[in-house]
Design an enzyme around this catalytic site. Structure first.
Site, short mmCIF file in Angstrom:
data_model
loop_
_atom_site.label_atom_id
_atom_site.label_comp_id
_atom_site.label_asym_id
_atom_site.label_seq_id
_atom_site.Cartn_x
_atom_site.Cartn_y
_atom_site.Cartn_z
N SER A 314 -16.89 -0.83 -5.52
CA SER A 314 -18.19 -1.41 -5.86
C SER A 314 -18.44 -1.43 -7.37
O SER A 314 -17.75 -2.12 -8.11
CB SER A 314 -19.27 -0.62 -5.10
OG SER A 314 -20.49 -1.29 -5.10
N ASP A 325 -10.66 -7.92 -17.60
CA ASP A 325 -10.81 -9.34 -17.95
C ASP A 325 -10.93 -9.55 -19.45
O ASP A 325 -10.42 -10.53 -20.01
CB ASP A 325 -12.02 -9.94 -17.24
CG ASP A 325 -11.72 -10.30 -15.78
OD1 ASP A 325 -10.59 -10.01 -15.32
OD2 ASP A 325 -12.60 -10.86 -15.12
N LYS A 339 -14.33 -3.92 -2.77
CA LYS A 339 -15.68 -4.22 -2.27
C LYS A 339 -16.35 -5.16 -3.26
O LYS A 339 -16.84 -4.75 -4.29
CB LYS A 339 -16.50 -2.94 -2.11
CG LYS A 339 -17.89 -3.22 -1.55
CD LYS A 339 -18.65 -1.92 -1.33
CE LYS A 339 -20.02 -2.21 -0.74
NZ LYS A 339 -20.90 -2.94 -1.66
#
Length: 405
Positions: A314, A325, A339
């Site tokens: 999460s 990223d 998740k």
């Protein structure tokens, strides 16, 4: 999972929740004074009304079942329990592991857990599932437990004179909890001789310590974040500042087994280290997209590694995904839980609430990791060293990565 132990956060907070949401913000939606208005604005994401869920045929079937129970069920029944079971069943019918009904007591515990503040004694405990023995795994600094003389590794023997070995951990915790300012009498067994020691702790407000930090060798800072509660941001910022003042040359952020938490908290923490741009974006069932952006105003250029494992979920994955990223750090460990959806809590008028999945989220590069997780840049399984139980090969790998930069 190892050693067949089950763990309870902060001694007395209840089970950890694997969903983005906690404190005052759940899934990016405020749950402040205007709860009802917020829910009305999001009614397209709500579950069907009871009228549509229970049509005339369903209501007749329910009456039949009630009659069978009344006339034939062997034991006494509790109307409130039956009603709670029915409400829970409606949510279970969504076949979504993250959408849940909470009773009034569970709702109180849930909000207490995700806020990071609670009334208790400030000690974390674990239970051996084979023996039923409950052990104090951690005592918070300056907590009622510490002031009473409780120590890590103490065995919890009695609470208010009643033996607790073999009892359900959550029930024992409920007995230790209570009103602020009241006393709880606890008996522990200490040391190899199992010396019996009587302790009296005065229950008080405790802030869960979700962040631990220290300076490792070669001026590599280490910050462990156990979950993202409302109190975590302040603790993380203090840890980061302290390490920077100690001339930190590299940083390991440990998110292993961190199940997630407050969306606002993880985004605020990422604001401290990310460049300007998207932190995370969400999309609901109608296709509406929302984006949370960072200002990039904090000049963070310290070599960074983030530790994750299969229980990092999460909000932990939002953190790791953003770092990956933007290529501002190296993700080390094993693939995360996977998740990639957001839940919102909808409080009900009777003090209960429902948690419902309302959207999916995406990393800055638009990745949805639901069911897939985040693959580490450097993959390394944890291997227990029997000769040195304190050794941590995953942490050592992360530190080696930083040394090479």
């Amino acid at each position: 999972m190892e050693n067949k132990h089950s763990f309870l956060k902060g001694a007395l907070c209840g089970a950890l929740a694997m969903f983005i949401g906690g404190g005052a913000i759940f899934g990016g939606v405020s749950l402040g004074k205007n709860v009802a208005e917020k829910i009305r604005k999001n009614e397209n994401n709500s579950i069907q009304s009871s009228e549509s869920v229970l049509n005339a045929e369903s209501k007749e079937k329910l009456k039949e079942i009630e009659k069978i129970i009344d006339e034939h069920y062997l034991r006494d029944t509790d109307t409130e329990d039956l009603e709670d079971g029915m409400y829970a069943g409606i949510l279970a019918g969504l076949n979504d592991p993250y959408s849940t009904y909470y009773t009034e007591e569970e709702t109180k515990e849930l909000f207490e857990t995700t806020s990071g503040e609670y009334i208790g004694i400030g000690a974390a405990m674990s239970q051996n599932l084979d023996t039923g023995i409950i052990t104090v795994s951690r005592v918070y600094k300056d907590s009622p437990a510490e002031k009473a003389g409780m120590r890590s590794e103490d065995i919890l023997y009695k609470v208010e004179g009643e033996e607790v070995t073999g009892e359900e951990l959550d029930e024992v915790v409920a007995d230790i909890k209570g009103e602020e300012g009241t006393e709880v009498h606890i008996t522990v067994l200490r040391g190899e001789e199992r010396e019996e020691i009587e302790l009296t702790a005065v229950r008080g407000k405790v802030e869960a310590q979700t962040v631990e930090f220290e300076m490792k060798e070669d001026q590599i800072g280490y910050i462990s974040v156990s979950e993202f509660d409302s109190v975590t941001m302040g603790q993380f910022e203090q840890a980061l500042t302290t390490l920077e003042e100690q001339d930190m040359q590299g940083l390991v952020i440990d998110l292993r087994s961190n199940p997630g938490g407050n969306l606002d908290t993880v985004c605020n923490m990422l604001e401290l280290i990310l460049p300007e741009g998207t932190i995370v974006s969400t999309k609901d069932r109608s296709g509406k997209e929302e984006e949370i952006r960072g200002s990039g105003k904090n000049d963070f250029d310290t070599p960074l590694a983030v530790l994750v494992n299969g229980y990092s979920a999460s909000a932990s994955e939002i953190f790791a995904g953003a770092v990956q990223d933007y290529k501002i750090g190296t993700i080390v460990g094993t693939t995360t839980y996977g998740k990639g959806v957001v839940q919102q809590l909808f409080p009900l008028d009777d003090g209960t609430c429902v948690k419902v999945t309302i959207s999916e989220y995406f990393t800055p590069k638009g990745r949805n990791i639901d069911g897939k997780g985040i693959e580490p840049d450097v993959s390394v399984e944890y291997v227990r060293d029997e000769a040195d139980p304190e050794a941590d090969n995953q942490l050592q790998t992360a530190m080696d990565v930083l040394r090479e930069q």
